[in-house]
Design an enzyme around this catalytic site. Structure first.
Site, short mmCIF file in Angstrom:
data_model
loop_
_atom_site.label_atom_id
_atom_site.label_comp_id
_atom_site.label_asym_id
_atom_site.label_seq_id
_atom_site.Cartn_x
_atom_site.Cartn_y
_atom_site.Cartn_z
N ASN A 184 1.01 -1.17 -0.05
CA ASN A 184 0.01 0.02 0.02
C ASN A 184 0.83 1.20 -0.11
O ASN A 184 1.65 1.30 0.85
CB ASN A 184 -0.66 -0.03 1.19
CG ASN A 184 -2.01 1.07 1.07
OD1 ASN A 184 -1.59 2.24 0.76
ND2 ASN A 184 -3.20 0.76 1.63
N ARG A 225 4.96 18.69 0.43
CA ARG A 225 5.57 19.58 -0.15
C ARG A 225 5.01 20.05 -1.59
O ARG A 225 5.43 21.08 -2.25
CB ARG A 225 7.04 19.09 -0.50
CG ARG A 225 7.95 18.90 0.42
CD ARG A 225 8.15 20.43 1.26
NE ARG A 225 9.01 20.92 0.61
CZ ARG A 225 10.22 21.04 0.79
NH1 ARG A 225 10.77 20.40 1.82
NH2 ARG A 225 11.26 21.94 0.07
N HIS A 270 -5.60 3.54 -1.55
CA HIS A 270 -6.92 3.54 -0.99
C HIS A 270 -7.24 5.33 -1.09
O HIS A 270 -6.91 5.90 -0.22
CB HIS A 270 -6.79 3.42 0.45
CG HIS A 270 -8.14 3.21 1.12
ND1 HIS A 270 -8.40 2.35 2.22
CD2 HIS A 270 -9.28 4.07 1.25
CE1 HIS A 270 -9.76 2.67 2.78
NE2 HIS A 270 -10.03 3.72 2.14
N ARG A 326 -9.31 8.74 -1.05
CA ARG A 326 -10.24 9.11 -0.20
C ARG A 326 -10.77 10.38 -0.63
O ARG A 326 -9.99 11.23 -1.57
CB ARG A 326 -9.82 9.39 1.39
CG ARG A 326 -9.59 7.84 2.19
CD ARG A 326 -9.15 8.31 3.65
NE ARG A 326 -9.50 6.74 4.40
CZ ARG A 326 -8.48 6.07 4.52
NH1 ARG A 326 -7.40 6.02 3.81
NH2 ARG A 326 -8.91 4.88 5.09
N GLU A 360 -8.75 0.22 -2.96
CA GLU A 360 -9.56 -0.05 -1.66
C GLU A 360 -10.27 1.45 -1.68
O GLU A 360 -9.99 2.36 -2.04
CB GLU A 360 -8.62 -0.01 -0.24
CG GLU A 360 -8.00 -1.25 -0.50
CD GLU A 360 -7.10 -1.46 1.00
OE1 GLU A 360 -6.67 -2.46 1.25
OE2 GLU A 360 -6.88 -0.33 1.87
N HIS A 383 -4.06 -4.60 7.95
CA HIS A 383 -4.15 -3.39 8.88
C HIS A 383 -3.20 -3.77 10.14
O HIS A 383 -3.41 -4.64 10.81
CB HIS A 383 -5.43 -3.15 9.29
CG HIS A 383 -5.61 -2.01 9.81
ND1 HIS A 383 -6.17 -0.92 9.14
CD2 HIS A 383 -5.19 -1.22 11.25
CE1 HIS A 383 -6.05 0.20 9.80
NE2 HIS A 383 -5.63 0.02 11.10
N ASP A 384 -2.06 -3.16 10.23
CA ASP A 384 -1.30 -3.01 11.35
C ASP A 384 -0.19 -4.52 11.36
O ASP A 384 0.30 -4.75 12.33
CB ASP A 384 -1.64 -2.97 12.53
CG ASP A 384 -2.14 -1.50 12.88
OD1 ASP A 384 -1.78 -0.57 12.01
OD2 ASP A 384 -2.89 -1.40 13.80
N GLY A 417 1.24 -1.40 4.41
CA GLY A 417 1.43 -0.03 3.97
C GLY A 417 2.31 0.72 4.94
O GLY A 417 3.53 0.88 5.00
N HIS A 418 1.60 1.27 6.11
CA HIS A 418 1.95 2.02 7.06
C HIS A 418 3.40 1.47 7.64
O HIS A 418 4.54 1.98 7.78
CB HIS A 418 1.02 2.22 8.00
CG HIS A 418 1.60 3.33 9.08
ND1 HIS A 418 1.72 4.83 8.91
CD2 HIS A 418 2.11 3.08 10.32
CE1 HIS A 418 2.19 5.23 9.93
NE2 HIS A 418 2.61 4.23 11.04
#
Length: 237
Positions: free
Chosen positions: A7, A18, A43, A45, A70, A191-192, A214-215
């Site tokens: 992700n 920036r 994803h 938004r 997503e 997720h996580d 991703g994160h």
């Protein structure tokens, strides 16, 4: 082996801070593929605070691995975006406006008729559909009646509790996976998930097809380098 889809939302967040094109989102996606990722996830938004709608068009023409978009199908703009790009997979996520990150799965019982309509809409265009769900048997059973191809298990509970008690943390997910397998649903997860908890999860979820990360992966890459980090995640799978 489950596929790793990277992700790249966080790359877009950094770029947007920036106002220019550094880092170049498309180049990062191509590098992720070159380093071994088997898919790219975005994803978008409504506020375009990370992935912009134009990014989706740019990525679709550039990448060669599986493209996963997503988002919340209650937004007409999202539906139009997916239909215009025809990714390999669309993952339906019940986000609310302004939500920082996804924090729950669909109530597939309450929204069964609506989700069935959405699943048919995307499948008619040759797009595989995955529904974001919590690891609850009744929710997964109701998901199956919508005609979805896959579910994506929302793994925050597992990740938050893994260090304290991995057996307890994985238990509802193992049960959910057995239910999905029995019903003929493909299983994705996300997720996580990170380098600490991914291997145990993958080892205990039968027929896990894909993880979207991703994160944690982008954060790890700040210290370990992107190529090395992707290889490390692949190793956990």
């Amino acid at each position: 082996m489950a596929k790793l889809s990277v992700n790249i939302n966080k790359i877009a967040t950094l770029r947007n801070s920036r106002g220019g094109n550094n880092p170049d989102l498309v180049k990062v996606a191509l590098d992720c593929e070159r380093f071994g990722a088997e898919g790219i996830t975005v994803h978008p938004r409504p506020d375009e605070r990370h992935i912009r709608y134009q990014d989706v068009f740019d990525l679709k023409t550039a990448i060669s691995t599986e493209f996963n978009i997503e988002g919340n199908c209650k937004e007409q703009k999202f539906i139009d975006l997916v239909l215009a790009n025809k990714p390999a997979q669309v993952t339906l996520v019940p986000d609310t406006e302004g939500q920082i990150t996804s924090n729950h799965g669909w109530d597939t019982i309450k929204h069964q008729a609506y989700l069935k309509e959405m699943v048919q809409l995307f499948q008619k265009e040759g797009i595989r559909v995955s529904i974001f769900t919590d690891p609850v048997r009744e929710i997964i059973e109701a998901a199956q009646t919508t005609g979805t191809d896959r579910i994506e298990l929302y793994t925050e509970y597992y990740a938050a509790n893994y260090a304290k008690d991995p057996v307890k943390a994985i238990s509802p997910y193992t049960q959910a996976a057995h239910t999905a397998n029995k019903l003929g649903l493909g299983i994705n997860a996300g997720h996580d998930l990170d380098l600490q908890n991914l291997k145990y999860f993958a080892d205990n979820i039968p027929n896990l097809l894909e993880v979207s990360i991703g994160h944690a992966l982008i954060s790890d890459s700040l210290y370990l380098g992107l190529e090395n980090t992707i290889q490390l995640y692949l190793k956990q799978l």
